[in-house]
Design a protein around this motif. Structure first.
Motif, PDB file in Angstrom:
ATOM      1  N   UNK A  53       0.879  -1.329  -0.119  1.00 11.33           N
ATOM      2  CA  UNK A  53       0.065  -0.129  -0.038  1.00 11.33           C
ATOM      3  C   UNK A  53       0.889   1.284  -0.164  1.00 11.33           C
ATOM      4  N   UNK A  54       1.944   1.347   1.019  1.00 13.16           N
ATOM      5  CA  UNK A  54       2.880   2.397   1.081  1.00 13.16           C
ATOM      6  C   UNK A  54       3.548   2.703  -0.504  1.00 13.16           C
ATOM      7  N   UNK A  55       3.870   1.627  -1.020  1.00 13.71           N
ATOM      8  CA  UNK A  55       4.705   1.841  -2.481  1.00 13.71           C
ATOM      9  C   UNK A  55       3.857   2.308  -3.526  1.00 13.71           C
ATOM     10  N   UNK A  56       2.466   1.667  -3.590  1.00  7.88           N
ATOM     11  CA  UNK A  56       1.755   1.844  -4.827  1.00  7.88           C
ATOM     12  C   UNK A  56       1.318   3.586  -4.519  1.00  7.88           C
ATOM     13  N   UNK A  57       0.682   3.718  -3.205  1.00  7.99           N
ATOM     14  CA  UNK A  57       0.210   5.063  -2.988  1.00  7.99           C
ATOM     15  C   UNK A  57       1.167   6.161  -3.521  1.00  7.99           C
ATOM     16  N   UNK A  58       2.619   6.101  -3.007  1.00  7.84           N
ATOM     17  CA  UNK A  58       3.697   6.812  -3.389  1.00  7.84           C
ATOM     18  C   UNK A  58       3.919   7.050  -4.840  1.00  7.84           C
ATOM     19  N   UNK A  59       3.816   5.640  -5.659  1.00  7.63           N
ATOM     20  CA  UNK A  59       4.064   5.773  -6.852  1.00  7.63           C
ATOM     21  C   UNK A  59       3.043   6.129  -7.688  1.00  7.63           C
ATOM     22  N   UNK A 256     -10.678   8.853   2.338  1.00  9.55           N
ATOM     23  CA  UNK A 256      -9.324   8.934   1.638  1.00  9.55           C
ATOM     24  C   UNK A 256      -9.924   9.316   0.183  1.00  9.55           C
ATOM     25  N   UNK A 257      -8.868  10.037  -0.479  1.00  9.32           N
ATOM     26  CA  UNK A 257      -9.088  10.276  -1.957  1.00  9.32           C
ATOM     27  C   UNK A 257      -9.597   8.961  -2.595  1.00  9.32           C
ATOM     28  N   UNK A 258     -10.365   9.106  -3.670  1.00  6.30           N
ATOM     29  CA  UNK A 258     -10.761   7.688  -4.498  1.00  6.30           C
ATOM     30  C   UNK A 258      -9.503   6.997  -4.865  1.00  6.30           C
ATOM     31  N   UNK A 261      -8.257   5.084  -1.834  1.00  2.00           N
ATOM     32  CA  UNK A 261      -9.171   3.910  -1.820  1.00  2.00           C
ATOM     33  C   UNK A 261      -8.967   2.549  -2.673  1.00  2.00           C
ATOM     34  N   UNK A 262      -9.019   3.103  -4.022  1.00  3.33           N
ATOM     35  CA  UNK A 262      -8.768   1.820  -5.127  1.00  3.33           C
ATOM     36  C   UNK A 262      -7.488   0.999  -4.643  1.00  3.33           C
ATOM     37  N   UNK A 263      -6.627   1.431  -4.517  1.00  2.00           N
ATOM     38  CA  UNK A 263      -5.311   1.050  -4.162  1.00  2.00           C
ATOM     39  C   UNK A 263      -5.577  -0.001  -2.963  1.00  2.00           C
TER      40      UNK A 263
END
Length: 355
Positions: A53-59, A256-258, A261-263
């Motif tokens: 989650x951390x990786x994908x949200x940042x990327x 949270x932003x959509x 949320x999706x991630x």
């Protein structure tokens, strides 16, 4: 002086318009009553779900996620996590539904048809099919407990560990055996005395004689070092049990932003998808480790296992009727599970049937 201030403010405005917007950082609390390490579903939460989650949200977004992690009961115990997520003490919780025998009675349906698949990947496929076919199951989390199911996980294949060796099922008569709760009826055929307990209590309870056996899967039996006070581990094959859940507080999710949320939802699904292979690998490590540690590992003869299963042939119908009486779709769920398990390739040792 006035002209200088105006130009300065204009320059600031232009700078603000051209500079990139600062990313929002959201802090989420995640936890479990079981520890990271011996409990595979918690380890996968800490080492797969959280960093992914951390990786994908940042990327992939303009935001960042930070997690405050509290495992091993640091924030909520094994029987408190559902409520902790509901109340917002935790934003995300990982827990075994076996410790919510009243509130999540029907979600424990894999326990109600033992001697099923001993392969966790096969078992999770069957259980996910039921959740897809019976929307009530996921809806209950939302409507009654203000959270949503992100992903399922489980326990690897259940066997029986004891302080003393035994050769026949009759030898277990009168022996006190610990378990999570929904699996304790499995002991009735053997005449053993079931004792409600939890993994964190197991070692000391076996050591001090509170009980003399544990219904337990290899990964945790080794991970919690139960083989030290109870070195006799008999392979019964009650089956892998996908009864663990990763859930998130609905209000937190909506805040949270959509794209975030999706991630989170996508990573939750990936957490579930990898759980079967993760559990199977942990089961092998557990069995190999028990042998290496000098535990007395042996298999229950096939005829004894078949007799044990036959004694529980009416258990799925009994539990389905109980769920129906509580206003839950018990019969629908148990029928769907038996069918889904067979479709996944499970060969039951007895002819379970639900009306």
């Amino acid at each position: 002086m006035k002209k200088t201030v105006t130009l300065s403010l204009g320059a600031l405005a232009i700078t603000a318009m051209t500079a990139p917007l600062a990313a929002d950082t959201f802090t989420l609390r995640v936890g479990s009553g079981h520890p990271n390490g011996p409990a595979v579903y918690v380890t996968d939460t800490a080492k797969f779900f959280v960093p992914e989650v951390v990786r994908r949200v940042a990327a992939e977004t303009d935001h960042e996620i930070e997690f405050v992690e509290g495992y091993g009961g640091a924030i909520a115990g094994v029987a408190e996590t559902l409520e902790a997520v509901q109340n917002g003490i935790l934003d995300i919780g990982a827990f075994c539904m076996c410790f919510e025998p009243a509130k999540l009675f029907l979600h424990n349906f894999p326990y109600y048809a033992p001697f099923g698949s001993e392969d966790s990947a096969q078992a999770i496929t069957a259980v996910r099919s039921v959740y897809n076919d019976v929307p009530w199951l996921e809806e209950q989390f939302k409507s009654e407990y203000k959270q949503e199911l992100l992903g399922l996980h489980g326990w690897d294949n259940y066997h029986l560990g004891t302080t003393d060796p035994w050769d026949t099922v009759a030898d277990l008569k009168g022996v006190k055996v610990g378990g999570a709760g929904p699996n304790l009826p499995w002991l009735e055929f053997a005449g053993a005395i079931p004792v409600q307990s939890t993994l964190p209590d197991g070692y000391l309870s076996l050591q001090t004689g509170v009980y003399n056996g544990w219904l337990m899967f290899p990964s945790a039996y080794l991970g919690f070092k139960f083989h030290e006070p109870a070195p006799n581990y008999t392979l019964v094959g009650f089956g892998a049990m996908p009864v663990n859940a990763l859930t998130m507080n609905s209000r937190t999710m909506a805040s949270l932003p959509e794209d975030v949320q999706a991630i989170i939802r996508e990573v939750g699904a990936a957490y579930e998808a990898q759980s079967g292979d993760s559990l199977n690998a942990a089961q092998k490590r557990g069995l190999d480790g028990l042998v290496a540690a000098g535990a007395n590992v042996k298999s229950l003869p096939a005829e004894a296992r078949a007799g044990w299963a036959e004694s529980l042939v009416g258990f799925p119908q009994q539990q389905a009727a109980e769920a129906d009486s509580r206003g839950m779709p018990g019969s629908e769920v148990l029928k769907a599970y038996l069918a889904a398990a067979e479709a996944a390739g499970v060969e039951w040792p007895v002819a379970y049937a639900v009306q």
